[in-house]
Design a protein around this motif. Structure first.
Motif, PDB file in Angstrom:
ATOM      1  N   ILE A  75       0.502   4.137   9.093  1.00 44.01           N
ATOM      2  CA  ILE A  75       1.480   3.724   8.498  1.00 44.01           C
ATOM      3  C   ILE A  75       2.271   4.984   7.925  1.00 44.01           C
ATOM      4  CG2 ILE A  75       2.765   2.402   6.523  1.00 44.01           C
ATOM      5  CD1 ILE A  75       0.591   0.535   6.728  1.00 44.01           C
ATOM      6  N   HIS A  76       3.564   5.259   8.337  1.00 41.67           N
ATOM      7  CA  HIS A  76       4.290   6.327   7.841  1.00 41.67           C
ATOM      8  C   HIS A  76       4.707   5.730   6.649  1.00 41.67           C
ATOM      9  CE1 HIS A  76       7.749   8.811   7.121  1.00 41.67           C
ATOM     10  NE2 HIS A  76       7.148   9.934   7.896  1.00 41.67           N
ATOM     11  N   SER A  77       4.547   6.583   5.328  1.00 42.73           N
ATOM     12  CA  SER A  77       5.495   6.211   4.144  1.00 42.73           C
ATOM     13  C   SER A  77       6.152   7.596   3.640  1.00 42.73           C
ATOM     14  CB  SER A  77       4.154   6.224   3.074  1.00 42.73           C
ATOM     15  OG  SER A  77       4.766   5.861   1.845  1.00 42.73           O
ATOM     16  N   MET A  78       7.485   7.307   3.384  1.00 46.33           N
ATOM     17  CA  MET A  78       8.341   8.158   2.897  1.00 46.33           C
ATOM     18  C   MET A  78       8.116   8.767   1.292  1.00 46.33           C
ATOM     19  SD  MET A  78      12.015   6.901   4.203  1.00 46.33           S
ATOM     20  CE  MET A  78      12.764   7.747   3.258  1.00 46.33           C
ATOM     21  N   TYR A  79       7.449   7.844   0.494  1.00 46.34           N
ATOM     22  CA  TYR A  79       6.996   8.247  -0.847  1.00 46.34           C
ATOM     23  C   TYR A  79       5.700   8.021  -1.221  1.00 46.34           C
ATOM     24  CZ  TYR A  79      12.076   7.534  -0.737  1.00 46.34           C
ATOM     25  OH  TYR A  79      13.397   7.485  -0.573  1.00 46.34           O
ATOM     26  N   CYS A  80       5.046   8.988  -0.730  1.00 44.49           N
ATOM     27  CA  CYS A  80       3.147   8.852  -1.280  1.00 44.49           C
ATOM     28  C   CYS A  80       2.988   9.732  -2.204  1.00 44.49           C
ATOM     29  CB  CYS A  80       2.644   9.452   0.208  1.00 44.49           C
ATOM     30  SG  CYS A  80       0.931   9.309   0.160  1.00 44.49           S
ATOM     31  N   VAL A  81       2.368   9.337  -3.113  1.00 43.30           N
ATOM     32  CA  VAL A  81       2.048   9.993  -4.314  1.00 43.30           C
ATOM     33  C   VAL A  81       0.436  10.535  -3.968  1.00 43.30           C
ATOM     34  CG1 VAL A  81       1.435   9.850  -6.725  1.00 43.30           C
ATOM     35  CG2 VAL A  81       3.556   8.659  -5.796  1.00 43.30           C
ATOM     36  N   ASP A  82      -0.271   9.521  -3.769  1.00 43.95           N
ATOM     37  CA  ASP A  82      -1.702   9.751  -3.254  1.00 43.95           C
ATOM     38  C   ASP A  82      -1.988   9.065  -2.255  1.00 43.95           C
ATOM     39  OD1 ASP A  82      -4.618  10.053  -3.313  1.00 43.95           O
ATOM     40  OD2 ASP A  82      -4.904   9.043  -5.113  1.00 43.95           O
ATOM     41  N   LYS A  83      -2.632   9.487  -1.230  1.00 43.96           N
ATOM     42  CA  LYS A  83      -3.086   8.840   0.184  1.00 43.96           C
ATOM     43  C   LYS A  83      -3.715   7.665  -0.064  1.00 43.96           C
ATOM     44  CE  LYS A  83      -3.252  10.721   4.293  1.00 43.96           C
ATOM     45  NZ  LYS A  83      -3.191  11.772   5.247  1.00 43.96           N
ATOM     46  N   VAL A  84      -4.742   7.995  -0.598  1.00 48.50           N
ATOM     47  CA  VAL A  84      -5.917   7.025  -0.908  1.00 48.50           C
ATOM     48  C   VAL A  84      -5.453   5.815  -1.864  1.00 48.50           C
ATOM     49  CG1 VAL A  84      -8.332   6.554  -1.585  1.00 48.50           C
ATOM     50  CG2 VAL A  84      -7.807   8.574  -0.568  1.00 48.50           C
ATOM     51  N   ALA A  85      -4.716   6.104  -2.929  1.00 47.83           N
ATOM     52  CA  ALA A  85      -4.282   5.032  -3.639  1.00 47.83           C
ATOM     53  C   ALA A  85      -3.153   4.196  -3.071  1.00 47.83           C
ATOM     54  CB  ALA A  85      -3.845   5.833  -4.844  1.00 47.83           C
ATOM     55  N   ASP A  86      -2.298   4.914  -2.344  1.00 51.59           N
ATOM     56  CA  ASP A  86      -1.465   4.379  -1.717  1.00 51.59           C
ATOM     57  C   ASP A  86      -1.768   3.168  -0.562  1.00 51.59           C
ATOM     58  OD1 ASP A  86       0.627   5.454  -3.227  1.00 51.59           O
ATOM     59  OD2 ASP A  86       1.469   6.689  -1.787  1.00 51.59           O
ATOM     60  N   ALA A  87      -2.817   3.717   0.214  1.00 54.33           N
ATOM     61  CA  ALA A  87      -3.331   2.970   1.184  1.00 54.33           C
ATOM     62  C   ALA A  87      -4.065   1.811   0.595  1.00 54.33           C
ATOM     63  CB  ALA A  87      -4.414   3.894   2.050  1.00 54.33           C
ATOM     64  N   ASP A  88      -4.985   1.945  -0.615  1.00 52.27           N
ATOM     65  CA  ASP A  88      -5.713   0.940  -1.316  1.00 52.27           C
ATOM     66  C   ASP A  88      -4.449  -0.150  -1.703  1.00 52.27           C
ATOM     67  OD1 ASP A  88      -7.996   2.003  -0.890  1.00 52.27           O
ATOM     68  OD2 ASP A  88      -8.256   2.903  -2.869  1.00 52.27           O
ATOM     69  N   ALA A  89      -3.221   0.371  -2.015  1.00 54.42           N
ATOM     70  CA  ALA A  89      -2.504  -0.468  -2.670  1.00 54.42           C
ATOM     71  C   ALA A  89      -1.762  -1.411  -1.596  1.00 54.42           C
ATOM     72  CB  ALA A  89      -1.082   0.152  -3.196  1.00 54.42           C
ATOM     73  N   LEU A  90      -1.631  -0.783  -0.294  1.00 52.35           N
ATOM     74  CA  LEU A  90      -1.098  -1.680   1.006  1.00 52.35           C
ATOM     75  C   LEU A  90      -2.217  -2.546   1.142  1.00 52.35           C
ATOM     76  CD1 LEU A  90       0.488   1.177   3.085  1.00 52.35           C
ATOM     77  CD2 LEU A  90       1.688  -0.716   2.004  1.00 52.35           C
ATOM     78  N   VAL A  91      -3.422  -2.355   1.153  1.00 49.09           N
ATOM     79  CA  VAL A  91      -4.576  -3.410   1.316  1.00 49.09           C
ATOM     80  C   VAL A  91      -4.569  -4.555   0.333  1.00 49.09           C
ATOM     81  CG1 VAL A  91      -6.936  -3.586   1.332  1.00 49.09           C
ATOM     82  CG2 VAL A  91      -5.919  -1.778   2.482  1.00 49.09           C
TER      83      VAL A  91
END
Length: 102
Positions: A75-91
């Motif tokens: 997934i391409h995210s325009m507003y990423c703060v932390d890759k791992v945390a953002d991916a976990d939030a999507l899950v």
């Protein structure tokens, strides 16, 4: 049925908030974008659920589903703060809810 209604309200809120975020970034002179490619594990989803999750993520402004390779959704995210945390939030917010509802 209750999970479907809850998911509908969750998704409506996500679309509104992300629209406001993108609009605010457009009208201000300071750009807040920090684009990244996220890897989201979708191994616990059926192909239909992966299809639904990836399309819902794409329809949310600021994110775009790129590809699925070996049970990983890119997934391409325009507003990423932390890759791992953002991916976990999507899950947590999308993958698990899609699995429960669909």
């Amino acid at each position: 049925m209750i999970k479907m209604i809850g998911f509908g309200f969750f998704y409506l809120k996500e679309v509104v908030v992300s629209n406001l975020r993108v609009a605010a970034d457009i009208v201000t002179s300071q750009h807040l974008m920090k684009p990244e490619i996220l890897e989201v594990d979708v191994s616990n989803l059926t192909p239909r659920q992966v299809f639904v999750a990836s399309n819902l993520i794409t329809m949310t402004p600021g994110t775009l589903s790129l590809d699925v390779v070996d049970d990983t959704l890119f997934i391409h995210s325009m507003y990423c703060v932390d890759k791992v945390a953002d991916a976990d939030a999507l899950v947590k917010n999308y993958v698990n809810r899609v699995r429960d509802v669909f």
